[in-house]
Design a protein around this motif. Structure first.
Motif, PDB file in Angstrom:
ATOM      1  N   ALA A 128       9.501  62.547  49.107  1.00 44.28           N
ATOM      2  CA  ALA A 128      10.428  62.669  48.438  1.00 44.28           C
ATOM      3  C   ALA A 128      10.874  61.977  47.265  1.00 44.28           C
ATOM      4  O   ALA A 128      11.312  62.376  46.191  1.00 44.28           O
ATOM      5  CB  ALA A 128      11.638  63.303  49.194  1.00 44.28           C
ATOM      6  N   ALA A 129      10.590  60.642  47.523  1.00 40.61           N
ATOM      7  CA  ALA A 129      11.070  59.518  46.674  1.00 40.61           C
ATOM      8  C   ALA A 129      10.493  58.471  46.650  1.00 40.61           C
ATOM      9  O   ALA A 129       9.668  58.105  47.862  1.00 40.61           O
ATOM     10  CB  ALA A 129      12.436  59.430  46.602  1.00 40.61           C
ATOM     11  N   VAL A 130      10.210  57.769  45.650  1.00 43.91           N
ATOM     12  CA  VAL A 130       9.478  56.418  45.469  1.00 43.91           C
ATOM     13  C   VAL A 130      10.270  55.204  44.819  1.00 43.91           C
ATOM     14  O   VAL A 130      10.804  55.751  43.535  1.00 43.91           O
ATOM     15  CB  VAL A 130       7.959  56.425  45.238  1.00 43.91           C
ATOM     16  N   CYS A 131      10.329  54.091  45.256  1.00 43.36           N
ATOM     17  CA  CYS A 131      10.786  53.360  44.236  1.00 43.36           C
ATOM     18  C   CYS A 131       9.980  51.721  44.291  1.00 43.36           C
ATOM     19  O   CYS A 131       9.569  51.267  45.388  1.00 43.36           O
ATOM     20  CB  CYS A 131      12.152  52.714  44.601  1.00 43.36           C
ATOM     21  N   LEU A 132       9.500  51.331  43.064  1.00 42.45           N
ATOM     22  CA  LEU A 132       8.715  50.006  43.087  1.00 42.45           C
ATOM     23  C   LEU A 132       9.788  48.995  43.158  1.00 42.45           C
ATOM     24  O   LEU A 132      10.630  49.043  42.085  1.00 42.45           O
ATOM     25  CB  LEU A 132       7.894  50.039  41.834  1.00 42.45           C
ATOM     26  N   THR A 133       9.743  48.271  44.101  1.00 39.70           N
ATOM     27  CA  THR A 133      10.857  47.211  44.209  1.00 39.70           C
ATOM     28  C   THR A 133      10.419  45.571  44.487  1.00 39.70           C
ATOM     29  O   THR A 133       9.283  45.351  44.978  1.00 39.70           O
ATOM     30  CB  THR A 133      11.746  47.550  45.526  1.00 39.70           C
ATOM     31  N   ASP A 134      11.052  44.863  43.485  1.00 39.29           N
ATOM     32  CA  ASP A 134      10.667  43.477  43.566  1.00 39.29           C
ATOM     33  C   ASP A 134      11.543  42.555  44.688  1.00 39.29           C
ATOM     34  O   ASP A 134      12.921  43.098  44.595  1.00 39.29           O
ATOM     35  CB  ASP A 134      10.748  42.867  42.120  1.00 39.29           C
ATOM     36  N   SER A 151       6.282  42.066  45.993  1.00 36.72           N
ATOM     37  CA  SER A 151       6.734  43.617  45.545  1.00 36.72           C
ATOM     38  C   SER A 151       6.435  44.569  46.815  1.00 36.72           C
ATOM     39  O   SER A 151       5.702  44.196  47.532  1.00 36.72           O
ATOM     40  CB  SER A 151       6.275  44.275  44.309  1.00 36.72           C
ATOM     41  N   ARG A 152       7.347  45.745  46.767  1.00 34.32           N
ATOM     42  CA  ARG A 152       7.095  46.602  47.774  1.00 34.32           C
ATOM     43  C   ARG A 152       7.313  47.966  47.083  1.00 34.32           C
ATOM     44  O   ARG A 152       7.890  48.010  46.241  1.00 34.32           O
ATOM     45  CB  ARG A 152       8.272  46.543  48.869  1.00 34.32           C
ATOM     46  N   VAL A 153       6.764  48.706  47.661  1.00 35.11           N
ATOM     47  CA  VAL A 153       6.636  50.271  47.544  1.00 35.11           C
ATOM     48  C   VAL A 153       7.398  50.986  48.369  1.00 35.11           C
ATOM     49  O   VAL A 153       7.038  51.210  49.550  1.00 35.11           O
ATOM     50  CB  VAL A 153       5.318  51.108  46.918  1.00 35.11           C
ATOM     51  N   VAL A 154       8.625  51.243  48.340  1.00 35.79           N
ATOM     52  CA  VAL A 154       9.353  52.121  49.140  1.00 35.79           C
ATOM     53  C   VAL A 154       9.320  53.592  48.975  1.00 35.79           C
ATOM     54  O   VAL A 154       9.745  54.038  47.897  1.00 35.79           O
ATOM     55  CB  VAL A 154      11.023  51.431  48.982  1.00 35.79           C
ATOM     56  N   GLU A 155       8.995  54.300  49.998  1.00 35.20           N
ATOM     57  CA  GLU A 155       8.824  55.666  49.926  1.00 35.20           C
ATOM     58  C   GLU A 155       9.881  56.181  50.804  1.00 35.20           C
ATOM     59  O   GLU A 155      10.056  55.812  51.856  1.00 35.20           O
ATOM     60  CB  GLU A 155       7.423  55.811  50.514  1.00 35.20           C
ATOM     61  N   TYR A 156      10.297  57.329  50.586  1.00 32.10           N
ATOM     62  CA  TYR A 156      11.166  58.244  51.304  1.00 32.10           C
ATOM     63  C   TYR A 156      10.578  59.757  51.658  1.00 32.10           C
ATOM     64  O   TYR A 156      10.362  60.362  50.701  1.00 32.10           O
ATOM     65  CB  TYR A 156      12.500  58.252  50.452  1.00 32.10           C
ATOM     66  N   LEU A 171      17.184  42.255  45.435  1.00 31.40           N
ATOM     67  CA  LEU A 171      16.196  43.363  45.052  1.00 31.40           C
ATOM     68  C   LEU A 171      16.419  44.136  43.654  1.00 31.40           C
ATOM     69  O   LEU A 171      17.368  44.264  43.157  1.00 31.40           O
ATOM     70  CB  LEU A 171      16.362  44.536  46.035  1.00 31.40           C
ATOM     71  N   SER A 172      15.364  44.052  42.939  1.00 31.76           N
ATOM     72  CA  SER A 172      15.251  44.521  41.757  1.00 31.76           C
ATOM     73  C   SER A 172      14.308  45.817  41.731  1.00 31.76           C
ATOM     74  O   SER A 172      13.128  45.817  42.140  1.00 31.76           O
ATOM     75  CB  SER A 172      14.491  43.421  40.544  1.00 31.76           C
ATOM     76  N   MET A 173      15.139  46.900  41.255  1.00 26.77           N
ATOM     77  CA  MET A 173      14.309  48.235  41.334  1.00 26.77           C
ATOM     78  C   MET A 173      13.786  48.384  40.131  1.00 26.77           C
ATOM     79  O   MET A 173      14.258  48.748  39.085  1.00 26.77           O
ATOM     80  CB  MET A 173      15.535  49.181  41.529  1.00 26.77           C
ATOM     81  N   VAL A 174      12.426  48.237  39.981  1.00 23.78           N
ATOM     82  CA  VAL A 174      11.647  48.208  38.967  1.00 23.78           C
ATOM     83  C   VAL A 174      11.500  49.512  38.286  1.00 23.78           C
ATOM     84  O   VAL A 174      11.749  49.793  37.167  1.00 23.78           O
ATOM     85  CB  VAL A 174      10.284  47.361  39.138  1.00 23.78           C
ATOM     86  N   TYR A 175      11.195  50.476  39.197  1.00 27.18           N
ATOM     87  CA  TYR A 175      10.960  51.797  38.866  1.00 27.18           C
ATOM     88  C   TYR A 175      11.098  52.890  39.928  1.00 27.18           C
ATOM     89  O   TYR A 175      10.433  52.593  40.900  1.00 27.18           O
ATOM     90  CB  TYR A 175       9.753  52.209  37.879  1.00 27.18           C
ATOM     91  N   SER A 176      11.778  54.022  39.800  1.00 29.78           N
ATOM     92  CA  SER A 176      11.849  54.766  40.723  1.00 29.78           C
ATOM     93  C   SER A 176      11.718  56.085  40.250  1.00 29.78           C
ATOM     94  O   SER A 176      11.884  56.450  39.070  1.00 29.78           O
ATOM     95  CB  SER A 176      13.478  54.879  41.531  1.00 29.78           C
ATOM     96  N   PHE A 177      11.283  57.364  41.036  1.00 32.47           N
ATOM     97  CA  PHE A 177      10.931  58.558  40.596  1.00 32.47           C
ATOM     98  C   PHE A 177      11.163  59.506  41.882  1.00 32.47           C
ATOM     99  O   PHE A 177      10.779  58.772  43.109  1.00 32.47           O
ATOM    100  CB  PHE A 177       9.572  58.720  40.117  1.00 32.47           C
ATOM    101  N   TYR A 178      11.318  60.542  41.918  1.00 34.46           N
ATOM    102  CA  TYR A 178      11.648  61.583  43.102  1.00 34.46           C
ATOM    103  C   TYR A 178      11.553  62.984  42.668  1.00 34.46           C
ATOM    104  O   TYR A 178      11.036  63.303  41.548  1.00 34.46           O
ATOM    105  CB  TYR A 178      13.252  61.089  43.313  1.00 34.46           C
ATOM    106  N   ASP A 179      11.558  63.802  43.676  1.00 34.10           N
ATOM    107  CA  ASP A 179      11.503  65.103  43.610  1.00 34.10           C
ATOM    108  C   ASP A 179      12.258  65.916  42.601  1.00 34.10           C
ATOM    109  O   ASP A 179      13.540  65.861  43.153  1.00 34.10           O
ATOM    110  CB  ASP A 179      11.157  65.943  44.748  1.00 34.10           C
ATOM    111  N   PRO A 180      11.990  66.273  41.338  1.00 37.80           N
ATOM    112  CA  PRO A 180      12.961  67.046  40.700  1.00 37.80           C
ATOM    113  C   PRO A 180      13.423  67.999  41.011  1.00 37.80           C
ATOM    114  O   PRO A 180      14.581  68.542  40.282  1.00 37.80           O
ATOM    115  CB  PRO A 180      12.165  66.744  39.127  1.00 37.80           C
TER     116      PRO A 180
END
Length: 277
Positions: free
Chosen positions: A162-168, A144-149, A174-183
């Motif tokens: 600004a944004a993050v995605c937990l990725t397998d 898994s990786r934590v992809v930060e923006y 690639l499986s985008m497990v969960y993402s969140f970002y600046d609302p």
């Protein structure tokens, strides 16, 4: 309740609880544990059959009278961004991507809390504390990786998260497990940008798919997934092109799903004999 196959793993069923996507429905999940040397091949195999990972568990909806939730993935080779999506890429061109090991940080949690408070204050994750957040990020038995923006500071200071995605990383995508970002950056369409960038990451890595999780016709929360072309969904044991989203129904029927024992019997498991020690 427990149902088993002649070989590991064992499959279980959750108790019914209110559905987070369709009002008035009850959801139920079929799930199994990910552990040991067989975790990665099992995750690869079951992801191709509509399962999703949450920490060390693989699950798939198995509701008694509803089959609305459909696993969705994008065919990378066929994907072409729309005009709107090209504008989103251009708008976020200054963002800098950084892929890290699955390790939680205070900055991630602060962004996660801000995202939940603004977008999902009444959702099932609304009460997650920093320890539960760390478990979501760090408890992974697979690659898994934590992809930060990062958003550069216009005054030359430290960049903002600004944004993050937990990725397998699967054997086929690639499986985008969960993402969140600046609302607060609603005009930047960061959620869409994350998906578009993952398509590019998969393309660069020679991986054919980006797995988006579940698309639910009739659910406004999940409607954005149908706005990507080259999407296919897992229906009745096979992947098929999404086609016209309006052609899908979320109506219930008592024969929508097979009995649990039949579902388990139909699951194709990987040959993991060579991976056990």
């Amino acid at each position: 309740m427990r149902h088993t196959l002649p070989i590991a793993p064992q499959f279980y069923v959750t108790a019914p609880q209110p559905c987070p996507y369709l009002e008035g429905r009850m959801e139920r999940k079929l799930f199994t544990a990910l552990q040991g040397d067989t975790a990665e091949p099992l995750n690869d195999a079951l992801s191709k059959q509509g399962f999703r990972r949450s920490q060390n568990v693989l699950y798939r909806p198995s509701c008694a009278e509803c089959a609305a939730c459909l696993s969705a993935r994008i065919r990378v080779a066929d994907f072409k961004p729309s005009k709107t999506q090209r504008r989103i890429l251009k708008r976020n061109a200054a963002l800098r991507r950084q892929a890290n090991a699955p390790w939680a940080t205070e900055d991630q949690y602060a962004l996660f809390r801000h995202y939940l408070d603004q977008r999902h204050a009444d959702g099932g994750m609304a009460d997650m504390d920093i320890f539960e957040f760390a478990a979501m990020i760090e408890e992974t038995p697979i690659r898994s990786r934590v992809v930060e923006y990062m958003r550069p500071d216009e005054d030359g200071g430290a960049p903002d998260l600004a944004a993050v995605c937990l990725t397998d990383v699967l054997d086929d995508g690639l499986s985008m497990v969960y993402s969140f970002y600046d609302p607060d950056a609603q005009a930047d369409s960061l959620g869409t940008h994350i998906i578009l960038d993952h398509i590019e990451i998969a393309r660069e890595a020679g991986l054919p798919y980006v797995y988006l999780g579940y698309w639910v016709p009739g659910s406004p929360k999940m409607g954005y997934k149908a706005r990507f072309n080259s999407v296919e969904v897992y229906v009745h044991g096979a992947w098929q092109d999404l086609g016209d989203p309006e052609g899908y129904s979320s109506e219930t029927h008592p024969l929508s799903t097979d009995p649990i024992a039949e579902q388990v019997a139909q699951i194709n498991l990987p040959d993991t004999r060579g991976t056990r020690r």
